[in-house]
Design a protein around this motif. Structure first.
Motif, PDB file in Angstrom:
ATOM      1  N   TYR A   1       0.926  -1.191  -0.078  1.00  0.00           N
ATOM      2  CA  TYR A   1       0.115   0.112   0.132  1.00  0.00           C
ATOM      3  C   TYR A   1       0.907   1.309  -0.071  1.00  0.00           C
ATOM      4  O   TYR A   1       0.360   2.332  -0.701  1.00  0.00           O
ATOM      5  N   PHE A   2       2.114   1.252   0.841  1.00  0.00           N
ATOM      6  CA  PHE A   2       2.736   2.552   0.987  1.00  0.00           C
ATOM      7  C   PHE A   2       3.700   2.699  -0.236  1.00  0.00           C
ATOM      8  O   PHE A   2       4.581   3.614  -0.193  1.00  0.00           O
ATOM      9  N   PHE A   3       4.035   1.755  -1.155  1.00  0.00           N
ATOM     10  CA  PHE A   3       4.674   1.937  -2.310  1.00  0.00           C
ATOM     11  C   PHE A   3       3.847   2.045  -3.342  1.00  0.00           C
ATOM     12  O   PHE A   3       2.737   1.744  -3.826  1.00  0.00           O
ATOM     13  N   THR A   4       4.366   3.090  -4.139  1.00  0.00           N
ATOM     14  CA  THR A   4       3.915   3.813  -5.421  1.00  0.00           C
ATOM     15  C   THR A   4       4.348   2.738  -6.604  1.00  0.00           C
ATOM     16  O   THR A   4       5.111   3.188  -7.374  1.00  0.00           O
ATOM     17  N   LEU A   5       3.554   1.676  -6.743  1.00  0.00           N
ATOM     18  CA  LEU A   5       3.737   0.469  -7.669  1.00  0.00           C
ATOM     19  C   LEU A   5       2.647   0.613  -8.608  1.00  0.00           C
ATOM     20  O   LEU A   5       1.498   0.736  -8.146  1.00  0.00           O
ATOM     21  N   PRO A   6       2.855   0.260  -9.891  1.00  0.00           N
ATOM     22  CA  PRO A   6       1.756   0.000 -10.764  1.00  0.00           C
ATOM     23  C   PRO A   6       0.766  -1.117 -10.475  1.00  0.00           C
ATOM     24  O   PRO A   6       1.200  -2.165  -9.707  1.00  0.00           O
ATOM     25  N   ILE A   7      -0.270  -0.909 -10.905  1.00  0.00           N
ATOM     26  CA  ILE A   7      -1.491  -1.795 -10.328  1.00  0.00           C
ATOM     27  C   ILE A   7      -1.020  -3.416 -10.784  1.00  0.00           C
ATOM     28  O   ILE A   7      -1.305  -4.357 -10.208  1.00  0.00           O
ATOM     29  N   GLU A   8      -0.447  -3.211 -12.167  1.00  0.00           N
ATOM     30  CA  GLU A   8      -0.022  -4.684 -12.673  1.00  0.00           C
ATOM     31  C   GLU A   8       0.882  -5.262 -11.645  1.00  0.00           C
ATOM     32  O   GLU A   8       0.832  -6.635 -11.697  1.00  0.00           O
ATOM     33  N   TRP A   9       1.856  -4.578 -11.148  1.00  0.00           N
ATOM     34  CA  TRP A   9       2.862  -5.219 -10.256  1.00  0.00           C
ATOM     35  C   TRP A   9       2.012  -5.837  -9.184  1.00  0.00           C
ATOM     36  O   TRP A   9       2.469  -6.961  -8.652  1.00  0.00           O
ATOM     37  N   THR A  10       1.147  -5.386  -8.646  1.00  0.00           N
ATOM     38  CA  THR A  10       0.450  -5.845  -7.371  1.00  0.00           C
ATOM     39  C   THR A  10      -0.212  -7.020  -7.836  1.00  0.00           C
ATOM     40  O   THR A  10      -0.301  -8.264  -7.004  1.00  0.00           O
ATOM     41  N   VAL A  11      -0.917  -7.110  -8.926  1.00  0.00           N
ATOM     42  CA  VAL A  11      -1.729  -8.216  -9.279  1.00  0.00           C
ATOM     43  C   VAL A  11      -0.623  -9.345  -9.462  1.00  0.00           C
ATOM     44  O   VAL A  11      -0.913 -10.509  -9.396  1.00  0.00           O
ATOM     45  N   TRP A  12       0.242  -9.141 -10.309  1.00  0.00           N
ATOM     46  CA  TRP A  12       1.425 -10.257 -10.508  1.00  0.00           C
ATOM     47  C   TRP A  12       2.048 -10.635  -9.272  1.00  0.00           C
ATOM     48  O   TRP A  12       2.287 -11.834  -9.257  1.00  0.00           O
TER      49      TRP A  12
END
Length: 206
Positions: free
Chosen positions: A58-69
């Motif tokens: 949550y506290f990392f500004t990562l692309p949503i795709e990274w979270t899904v993968w």
């Protein structure tokens, strides 16, 4: 592979014969590798951990795709890694393991025909190795003469032997003590015949 060799299994079968030579009881011994595969347990754990990934990121500004993968990768890795039997069985609450083993014991009592002996003197000694579970089940002709509490100490000693991977000694000690009780409760009569197989029945071993 079973903890018992062919020679060990023969010793158990002979111990059954020895008990039945002095009692009308019909004994069956069953050694089960495990009472359930519990395949769903690793999947549940993998799902739970994967669901926590978005919160962890949550506290990392990562692309949503990274979270899904990331979720998908964690799920796949855990679902596969936790399938190892030595790991899988330790993820299961004891109450669940004992419930499944108890159900297996009762199914074996019926499948082995212990409820169909002439004098209702069937006795099942059931062991499930992975669950460290031992149970003695008896038919009405014996339960009316020996209370279930009589077996508790014998069962606990057997469980200790299974935990220490000394299953053979557990069987031999259990059969000796059970035999002494059965000889008093249902002593051998001249016309009594052997109705069931004396061999140790193995379930879930290659």
């Amino acid at each position: 592979m079973s903890l018992l060799t062919q020679e060990d299994q023969a010793k158990v079968a002979q111990a059954v014969k020895d008990v039945e030579s002095r009692t009308n009881a019909e004994l069956v011994t069953v050694l089960c590798a495990r009472s359930d595969e519990y395949r769903y347990i690793p999947v549940l754990w993998a799902c739970l951990v994967a669901l926590l990934i978005p919160s962890a990121l949550y506290f990392f500004t990562l692309p949503i795709e990274w979270t899904v993968w990331g979720q998908l990768s964690v799920f796949i890795v855990l679902a596969l890694a936790l399938q190892l039997s030595i790991v899988r069985v330790r993820l299961i609450p004891k109450s669940v393991r004992y419930w499944r083993a108890s159900n297996m014991a009762r199914r074996q009592f019926l499948e082995q025909g212990l409820h169909h002996t002439d004098l209702q003197t069937g006795v099942l000694i059931f062991v499930s190795e992975d669950e460290h579970y031992v149970e003695i089940l008896v038919d009405d002709g014996i339960s009316s003469k020996i209370p279930d509490t009589e077996w508790q100490e014998i069962v606990q000693e057997f469980v200790d032997h299974v935990k220490s991977r000394n299953t053979l000694q557990g069987f031999l000690q259990c059969l000796s003590r059970v035999g002494d009780d059965l000889e008093v409760a249902v002593p051998k009569t001249p016309d009594n015949k052997n109705e069931l197989d004396d061999r140790l029945i193995l379930i879930g071993y290659d």
